[in-house]
Design a protein around this motif. Structure first.
Motif, mmCIF file in Angstrom:
data_model
loop_
_atom_site.group_PDB
_atom_site.id
_atom_site.type_symbol
_atom_site.label_atom_id
_atom_site.label_comp_id
_atom_site.label_asym_id
_atom_site.label_seq_id
_atom_site.Cartn_x
_atom_site.Cartn_y
_atom_site.Cartn_z
ATOM 1 N N LEU A 152 2.386 -1.686 5.180
ATOM 2 C CA LEU A 152 2.425 -0.248 4.248
ATOM 3 C C LEU A 152 3.188 -0.319 3.598
ATOM 4 N N TRP A 153 4.188 0.277 4.995
ATOM 5 C CA TRP A 153 5.838 0.107 4.571
ATOM 6 C C TRP A 153 7.012 0.057 3.988
ATOM 7 N N ALA A 154 6.403 -1.457 4.305
ATOM 8 C CA ALA A 154 7.210 -2.658 3.738
ATOM 9 C C ALA A 154 6.540 -2.648 2.238
ATOM 10 N N LYS A 155 5.771 -2.411 1.878
ATOM 11 C CA LYS A 155 5.089 -2.945 0.798
ATOM 12 C C LYS A 155 5.871 -1.780 -0.165
ATOM 13 N N ALA A 156 5.732 -0.107 -0.231
ATOM 14 C CA ALA A 156 6.266 0.654 -0.520
ATOM 15 C C ALA A 156 7.899 1.054 -0.562
ATOM 16 N N HIS A 157 8.463 -0.080 0.779
ATOM 17 C CA HIS A 157 9.657 0.207 -0.096
ATOM 18 C C HIS A 157 10.586 -1.314 -0.379
ATOM 19 N N LEU A 158 9.648 -2.056 -0.852
ATOM 20 C CA LEU A 158 9.699 -3.793 -1.437
ATOM 21 C C LEU A 158 10.198 -3.561 -2.923
ATOM 22 N N LYS A 159 9.945 -1.979 -3.555
ATOM 23 C CA LYS A 159 10.906 -2.224 -5.110
ATOM 24 C C LYS A 159 11.959 -1.280 -4.614
ATOM 25 N N TRP A 160 12.781 -1.215 -3.296
ATOM 26 C CA TRP A 160 14.420 -0.908 -3.209
ATOM 27 C C TRP A 160 15.681 -1.459 -3.260
ATOM 28 N N VAL A 261 15.621 12.784 5.310
ATOM 29 C CA VAL A 261 15.524 11.262 6.765
ATOM 30 C C VAL A 261 14.650 10.345 6.306
ATOM 31 N N LEU A 262 14.747 8.954 6.048
ATOM 32 C CA LEU A 262 13.952 8.368 5.798
ATOM 33 C C LEU A 262 12.283 8.199 7.129
ATOM 34 N N LYS A 263 11.893 7.805 5.938
ATOM 35 C CA LYS A 263 10.710 7.808 6.719
ATOM 36 C C LYS A 263 10.611 6.298 7.547
ATOM 37 N N LEU A 269 11.794 -2.582 14.814
ATOM 38 C CA LEU A 269 13.199 -3.081 15.453
ATOM 39 C C LEU A 269 14.161 -3.735 14.626
ATOM 40 N N ASP A 270 13.546 -4.420 14.348
ATOM 41 C CA ASP A 270 13.539 -6.043 13.601
ATOM 42 C C ASP A 270 14.450 -5.102 11.974
ATOM 43 N N LEU A 271 13.555 -4.020 11.304
ATOM 44 C CA LEU A 271 14.133 -3.919 10.006
ATOM 45 C C LEU A 271 15.490 -2.832 10.662
ATOM 46 N N ARG A 321 15.152 -9.050 2.219
ATOM 47 C CA ARG A 321 14.281 -10.368 2.960
ATOM 48 C C ARG A 321 13.331 -9.862 4.248
ATOM 49 N N ARG A 322 13.877 -8.886 4.653
ATOM 50 C CA ARG A 322 13.086 -9.153 6.277
ATOM 51 C C ARG A 322 11.758 -8.085 5.380
ATOM 52 N N LEU A 323 11.901 -6.958 4.728
ATOM 53 C CA LEU A 323 10.440 -6.882 4.597
ATOM 54 C C LEU A 323 9.511 -7.700 3.373
ATOM 55 N N GLN A 324 9.412 -8.647 3.106
ATOM 56 C CA GLN A 324 9.378 -9.745 2.169
ATOM 57 C C GLN A 324 8.558 -10.671 3.582
ATOM 58 N N THR A 325 9.301 -10.747 4.662
ATOM 59 C CA THR A 325 9.327 -11.667 5.619
ATOM 60 C C THR A 325 7.725 -10.344 6.863
ATOM 61 N N VAL A 326 7.969 -9.253 6.637
ATOM 62 C CA VAL A 326 7.054 -8.600 7.660
ATOM 63 C C VAL A 326 5.848 -8.418 6.168
ATOM 64 N N ILE A 327 5.879 -8.489 5.141
ATOM 65 C CA ILE A 327 4.769 -8.419 4.324
ATOM 66 C C ILE A 327 3.543 -10.101 4.156
ATOM 67 N N LYS A 328 4.843 -11.284 3.966
ATOM 68 C CA LYS A 328 4.092 -12.287 4.632
ATOM 69 C C LYS A 328 3.354 -11.983 5.298
ATOM 70 N N ARG A 329 4.353 -11.600 6.886
ATOM 71 C CA ARG A 329 3.283 -11.868 8.018
ATOM 72 C C ARG A 329 2.588 -10.710 7.753
ATOM 73 N N ARG A 330 1.796 -10.201 7.382
ATOM 74 C CA ARG A 330 0.853 -8.876 7.797
ATOM 75 C C ARG A 330 0.858 -8.249 8.444
ATOM 76 N N GLY A 331 2.809 -7.423 8.659
ATOM 77 C CA GLY A 331 2.992 -6.309 9.708
ATOM 78 C C GLY A 331 3.270 -7.040 10.752
ATOM 79 N N ASP A 332 3.095 -8.524 11.093
ATOM 80 C CA ASP A 332 3.792 -8.525 12.142
ATOM 81 C C ASP A 332 5.025 -9.230 12.516
ATOM 82 N N ALA A 333 6.022 -8.995 13.961
ATOM 83 C CA ALA A 333 6.898 -8.969 14.109
ATOM 84 C C ALA A 333 7.928 -10.153 13.353
ATOM 85 N N THR A 334 9.011 -9.764 13.194
ATOM 86 C CA THR A 334 9.820 -11.052 12.232
ATOM 87 C C THR A 334 10.751 -11.429 13.414
ATOM 88 N N GLN A 335 11.614 -12.887 12.886
ATOM 89 C CA GLN A 335 12.795 -13.450 13.153
ATOM 90 C C GLN A 335 13.892 -12.812 13.288
#
Length: 336
Positions: A152-160, A261-263, A269-271, A321-335
């Motif tokens: 949800l956090w990545a989806k909310a900040h994807l438009k940045w 402060v950015l929530k 850590l990967d973001l 790109r990190r946010l897109q990967t988080v959304i693609k993996r449904r919130g799981d860890a990224t590379q």
């Protein structure tokens, strides 16, 4: 180019020595035979110069005359135990059970294929499937609630946009320890030297360490603060999801100074771009291997100031790109 080595019977071709009796001739050697044949060299001279039998040279030249190619005819050589269909089944099983040992895979393959298979056969079969044993990456454990919040956090900040991410000031702390002895991953030794004291990897229960805090942005590296004592909310004011950082004294300090402060989502850590900076500096510390706390502090400050601006721009620009990967993996860890 073909090499030679001295033996009891004279100079022998290295390719012949490594192949052994009954092994197929390498394509490079067959190509060299054909090239000399086309230049008009006799078969006897070719066999003598390459340390091969006359019959071998004759067969290769005869095959080239008949088919116009130097490749081995189909059907020659020993048949493999596992065919293409078996390899596909083996590949699917290995991908499904990635954490299985080679012995477990061998036991399963013997029962599934009803064939006598060894561990070495499984190693060769995995290589044919383009599979290999690698050391797994270490990532934080994420439960279902944390994955959902990251999604949800990545989806909310994807438009940045990248320009907006460049206005963010990234801050974090990290712990650096003094390295004792030769702490490399590998050691050059023979099989019998495994218990030699010089081949041991030494470890210390409580090594001397430093807590380092810093911040960075796309414009450059900020100031670096190093703390050698204990840390609590009164002495160390920073904001993220750690308990000392969410204390009332921390939130009131930020509110009085009107710092936005950015929530941030937990276990993300990967973001954060500054985590890559800590990884770079720790890799430099493993290379330099400081022996004292003073040397460790000097090395950290030197490597912190040597981070180039293009590297910071690259890290900050990778946040979308990190946010897109988080959304693609449904919130799981990224590379990252």
């Amino acid at each position: 180019m073909i090499g030679y080595e001295k033996s009891l019977s004279g100079w022998q071709c290295l390719s012949e020595v490594k192949m052994g009796r009954g092994s197929p001739i390498p394509p490079m050697l067959r190509r060299k035979i054909v090239e000399q044949y086309q230049k008009g060299v006799s078969q006897r001279k070719i066999a003598k110069s390459l340390t091969l039998s006359s019959s071998t040279v004759h067969n290769i030249i005869q095959r080239f005359r008949e088919s116009g190619t130097i490749s081995v005819r189909k059907g020659q050589g020993r048949k493999t135990i596992l065919d293409a269909r078996d390899l596909r089944a083996l590949g699917r099983h290995c991908i499904t059970y990635r954490n299985a040992t080679v012995m477990e895979i061998t036991t399963w393959a013997q029962e599934y294929f009803q064939k006598t298979l060894s561990v070495n056969t499984m190693h060769r079969a995995n290589r044919r499937c383009r599979l290999k044993l690698y050391r797994s990456k270490k990532k934080p454990y994420l439960n279902m609630m944390q994955k959902r919040r990251r999604f949800l956090w990545a989806k909310a900040h994807l438009k940045w946009t990248v320009a907006k991410w460049k206005t963010v000031l990234w801050s974090d702390e990290s712990k650096f320890e003094v390295l004792f002895g030769n702490l490399g991953r590998h050691v050059i030794r023979t099989k019998e030297d495994k218990d030699n004291p010089s081949c041991y990897q030494r470890s210390v229960q409580k090594p001397a360490s430093l807590m380092v805090w810093g911040f960075m942005s796309v414009c450059g590296m900020g100031s670096l603060h190093i703390w050698k004592g204990t840390i609590n909310a009164e002495r160390y004011i920073q904001h993220d999801n750690a308990r000392p950082h969410t204390a009332s004294i921390t939130t009131s300090w930020l509110r009085r100074r009107r710092i936005r402060v950015l929530k941030w989502s937990a276990c993300s850590l990967d973001l954060s771009s500054i985590e890559n900076i800590w990884r770079i500096i720790k890799r430099k510390m493993r290379q330099r291997r400081p022996k004292t706390v003073e040397q460790l502090e000097a090395c950290i400050r030197q490597e912190w100031d040597n981070i180039p601006i293009p590297k910071l721009e690259q890290l900050v620009s990778s946040v979308p790109r990190r946010l897109q990967t988080v959304i693609k993996r449904r919130g799981d860890a990224t590379q990252w």
